[in-house]
Design a protein around this motif. Structure first.
Motif, PDB file in Angstrom:
ATOM      1  N   GLU A  31      26.703  31.624  37.612  1.00  0.00           N
ATOM      2  CA  GLU A  31      25.922  32.843  37.559  1.00  0.00           C
ATOM      3  C   GLU A  31      24.793  32.711  36.536  1.00  0.00           C
ATOM      4  OE1 GLU A  31      29.359  36.126  38.778  1.00  0.00           O
ATOM      5  OE2 GLU A  31      28.426  36.172  36.792  1.00  0.00           O
ATOM      6  N   ARG A  32      23.770  33.523  36.758  1.00  0.00           N
ATOM      7  CA  ARG A  32      22.671  33.555  35.800  1.00  0.00           C
ATOM      8  C   ARG A  32      23.184  34.133  34.484  1.00  0.00           C
ATOM      9  NH1 ARG A  32      16.853  35.345  37.998  1.00  0.00           N
ATOM     10  NH2 ARG A  32      17.611  33.810  39.509  1.00  0.00           N
TER      11      ARG A  32
ATOM     12  N   GLY B  23      11.843  43.247  30.199  1.00  0.00           N
ATOM     13  CA  GLY B  23      12.468  44.550  30.327  1.00  0.00           C
ATOM     14  C   GLY B  23      11.488  45.649  29.978  1.00  0.00           C
TER      15      GLY B  23
ATOM     16  N   THR C 184      23.764  46.078  26.409  1.00  0.00           N
ATOM     17  CA  THR C 184      23.200  45.878  27.746  1.00  0.00           C
ATOM     18  C   THR C 184      22.161  44.771  27.799  1.00  0.00           C
ATOM     19  OG1 THR C 184      21.548  47.590  27.332  1.00  0.00           O
ATOM     20  CG2 THR C 184      23.595  48.280  28.407  1.00  0.00           C
TER      21      THR C 184
ATOM     22  N   ALA D 289      22.438  41.866  30.419  1.00  0.00           N
ATOM     23  CA  ALA D 289      22.626  42.173  31.842  1.00  0.00           C
ATOM     24  C   ALA D 289      21.354  41.904  32.629  1.00  0.00           C
ATOM     25  CB  ALA D 289      23.030  43.639  32.009  1.00  0.00           C
ATOM     26  N   PRO D 290      21.406  41.020  33.595  1.00  0.00           N
ATOM     27  CA  PRO D 290      20.188  40.704  34.358  1.00  0.00           C
ATOM     28  C   PRO D 290      19.545  41.924  34.998  1.00  0.00           C
ATOM     29  CG  PRO D 290      21.878  39.079  34.814  1.00  0.00           C
ATOM     30  CD  PRO D 290      22.535  40.170  34.015  1.00  0.00           C
ATOM     31  N   ASP D 291      20.333  42.897  35.433  1.00  0.00           N
ATOM     32  CA  ASP D 291      19.750  44.012  36.159  1.00  0.00           C
ATOM     33  C   ASP D 291      18.986  44.998  35.266  1.00  0.00           C
ATOM     34  OD1 ASP D 291      22.938  45.738  36.788  1.00  0.00           O
ATOM     35  OD2 ASP D 291      21.871  45.240  34.936  1.00  0.00           O
ATOM     36  N   ARG D 292      18.970  44.789  33.942  1.00  0.00           N
ATOM     37  CA  ARG D 292      18.142  45.649  33.094  1.00  0.00           C
ATOM     38  C   ARG D 292      16.690  45.144  33.039  1.00  0.00           C
ATOM     39  NH1 ARG D 292      16.120  44.089  28.305  1.00  0.00           N
ATOM     40  NH2 ARG D 292      15.689  46.211  27.586  1.00  0.00           N
ATOM     41  N   TYR D 293      16.470  43.956  33.553  1.00  0.00           N
ATOM     42  CA  TYR D 293      15.140  43.357  33.482  1.00  0.00           C
ATOM     43  C   TYR D 293      14.393  43.616  34.794  1.00  0.00           C
ATOM     44  CZ  TYR D 293      16.862  41.173  29.283  1.00  0.00           C
ATOM     45  OH  TYR D 293      17.371  40.973  28.029  1.00  0.00           O
ATOM     46  N   ALA D 294      13.182  44.134  34.644  1.00  0.00           N
ATOM     47  CA  ALA D 294      12.427  44.564  35.810  1.00  0.00           C
ATOM     48  C   ALA D 294      11.592  43.453  36.427  1.00  0.00           C
ATOM     49  CB  ALA D 294      11.510  45.728  35.422  1.00  0.00           C
TER      50      ALA D 294
ATOM     51  N   TRP E 173      10.658  39.150  36.742  1.00  0.00           N
ATOM     52  CA  TRP E 173      11.206  37.800  36.625  1.00  0.00           C
ATOM     53  C   TRP E 173      10.158  36.764  37.002  1.00  0.00           C
ATOM     54  CZ3 TRP E 173      16.125  36.650  34.941  1.00  0.00           C
ATOM     55  CH2 TRP E 173      17.001  37.734  34.793  1.00  0.00           C
TER      56      TRP E 173
END
Length: 127
Positions: free
Chosen positions: A44-45, A99, A107, A110-115, A117
């Motif tokens: 996983e990332r 982010g 948090t 957590a990859p999903d907090r970054y808008a 990439w």
């Protein structure tokens, strides 16, 4: 929108060093922080490091503390990851991420907090 472009990856022997760069363009005013993740084959990332844009606050994953240093150049909208004492287990594709809000340890990884990439840059450490 923000565009992120990484550079600086490559092949290095164990114990060596590399410096990654990530240049941001577009609506960079919306960025709160910039950081690095990595992803090895079949894994996983995972979070590596992050720096807040408004000051010098940083977070690192434990396994890179003392070996990796994240820094930034606000004028160039660029973040750097200086990697030293590299190990084969550091081999991965390294991704830059940005982010938009919040900066708390609970948090930050957590990859999903970054808008935003980047496309990633390969780092290979040979033993």
């Amino acid at each position: 929108q923000v565009q992120l472009v990484e550079s600086g990856g490559g092949l290095v022997q164990a114990g060596g060093s590399l410096r990654l760069s990530c240049a941001a363009s577009g609506r960079t005013i919306s960025m709160n922080d910039m950081g690095w993740f990595r992803q090895a084959p079949g894994k996983e990332r995972e979070f590596v490091a992050v720096v807040r844009w408004s000051d010098t606050n940083t977070y690192y994953r434990d396994s890179v503390k003392g070996r990796f240093t994240i820094s930034k150049d606000n004028a160039k909208s660029t973040v750097y990851l200086q990697m030293s004492s590299l190990k084969p287990e550091d081999t991965a594709v390294y991704y830059c991420a940005a982010g938009r809000s919040g900066f708390i340890i609970q948090t930050i990884s957590a990859p999903d907090r970054y808008a935003y990439w980047g496309q990633g840059t390969q780092v290979t450490v040979s033993s």
